[in-house]
Enzyme design. Sequence first.
Site, mmCIF file in Angstrom:
data_model
loop_
_atom_site.group_PDB
_atom_site.id
_atom_site.type_symbol
_atom_site.label_atom_id
_atom_site.label_comp_id
_atom_site.label_asym_id
_atom_site.label_seq_id
_atom_site.Cartn_x
_atom_site.Cartn_y
_atom_site.Cartn_z
ATOM 1 N N GLU A 149 44.316 46.540 37.363
ATOM 2 C CA GLU A 149 44.684 45.896 38.270
ATOM 3 C C GLU A 149 45.788 46.146 39.226
ATOM 4 O OE1 GLU A 149 44.573 41.533 37.374
ATOM 5 O OE2 GLU A 149 42.202 41.756 36.342
ATOM 6 N N ASP A 171 37.938 47.320 31.057
ATOM 7 C CA ASP A 171 39.138 46.497 31.674
ATOM 8 C C ASP A 171 40.218 46.779 30.545
ATOM 9 O OD1 ASP A 171 39.045 45.609 34.019
ATOM 10 O OD2 ASP A 171 38.652 43.569 33.379
ATOM 11 N N LYS A 211 39.265 49.976 34.225
ATOM 12 C CA LYS A 211 39.596 49.357 35.079
ATOM 13 C C LYS A 211 40.799 48.733 35.069
ATOM 14 C CE LYS A 211 37.565 45.484 36.758
ATOM 15 N NZ LYS A 211 38.836 44.840 36.489
ATOM 16 N N GLU A 217 38.436 41.906 45.185
ATOM 17 C CA GLU A 217 37.946 40.424 44.867
ATOM 18 C C GLU A 217 38.638 39.550 45.743
ATOM 19 O OE1 GLU A 217 38.424 39.654 40.716
ATOM 20 O OE2 GLU A 217 38.171 37.547 40.745
ATOM 21 N N ASP A 264 37.797 41.647 31.358
ATOM 22 C CA ASP A 264 38.930 40.918 30.728
ATOM 23 C C ASP A 264 38.783 39.320 30.890
ATOM 24 O OD1 ASP A 264 40.102 40.817 33.074
ATOM 25 O OD2 ASP A 264 41.833 41.361 32.495
ATOM 26 N N SER A 265 37.786 39.063 31.885
ATOM 27 C CA SER A 265 37.281 37.677 31.951
ATOM 28 C C SER A 265 36.546 37.357 30.624
ATOM 29 C CB SER A 265 36.344 37.684 33.175
ATOM 30 O OG SER A 265 35.379 38.604 33.031
#
Length: 262
Positions: free
Chosen positions: A113, A82, A111, A180, A43-44
């Site tokens: 978070e 993501d 993925k 991270e 999602d970056s």
Amino acid sequence: MKSIQDFAAKKERKEKISMVTCYDAWSARIVAQTDIDTVLIGDSLSMVMHGHPTTLNASVNLMALHTAAVARVLNNKFIVGDLPFLSYRMDLTSNVKAAGQIMKAGAHALKLEGAKGNLELIRHLVDSGVPIMGHLGLTPQSVFQLGGFKVQGKEHLHQMAIKKQAKDLEAAGCFAVVLECVPASLAKEISASIEIPTIGIGAGPDCDGQVLVLQDMLGMSDDFSPKFLKKYMDGHRLIKEALNTYHSEVVSAKFPTAKESY
Ligand code: KIV
């Protein structure tokens, strides 16, 4: 790498896993021809491709669009997509719908978070056939909770909490976990304490694999140089030079020549 079993086998054989982000068909065609093990439609992309200051602007539709673009041309590598901000923090039906949309767009795994509040959903998705990669430490979707993009797990109590979350993610069925921006010593301890592979970014050399944002490692930005980043190319300078050369050849009528004409 083609499957989550390959992730487990790599850890078992003590072979490192290489991962890069990939957001579009253009770069996916290049990545497909490399030895890179696996790609992440992170999602970056909200920041890198769409110019937002954080990842919070990524939506399920946007992630699915980019995932489909990558999956269309990249058929020889494992693709992780993501789940974007809040898309997996709703009711079960909506969470599963979001997961389904990105899987159907072409992801092989998703993925998400954090561990707190996500374990039940992870178990449900894994039981439903969706492989899940966890993400701990600096979780960018919580940037405003964390007070910025900062190294996490500097204090003992926080380190203990992250270690427990890694164990919880493993127990819930995650096949791997991104660590991270945590101290290298903590990432080393976590990597040794769980059986699933850890994929580090800013987490030192002892993770089972590494991930970098493709544009960052290609040096596409001249004003983003965090300590953890190694630039393998000066892409920003090279592209600028190429564009300026093209410009000067156009204005001086050096391009096109007879060679480029019909
Ligand atoms: O979105 C992303 O690019 C990521 C990686 C940095 C791990 O989550």
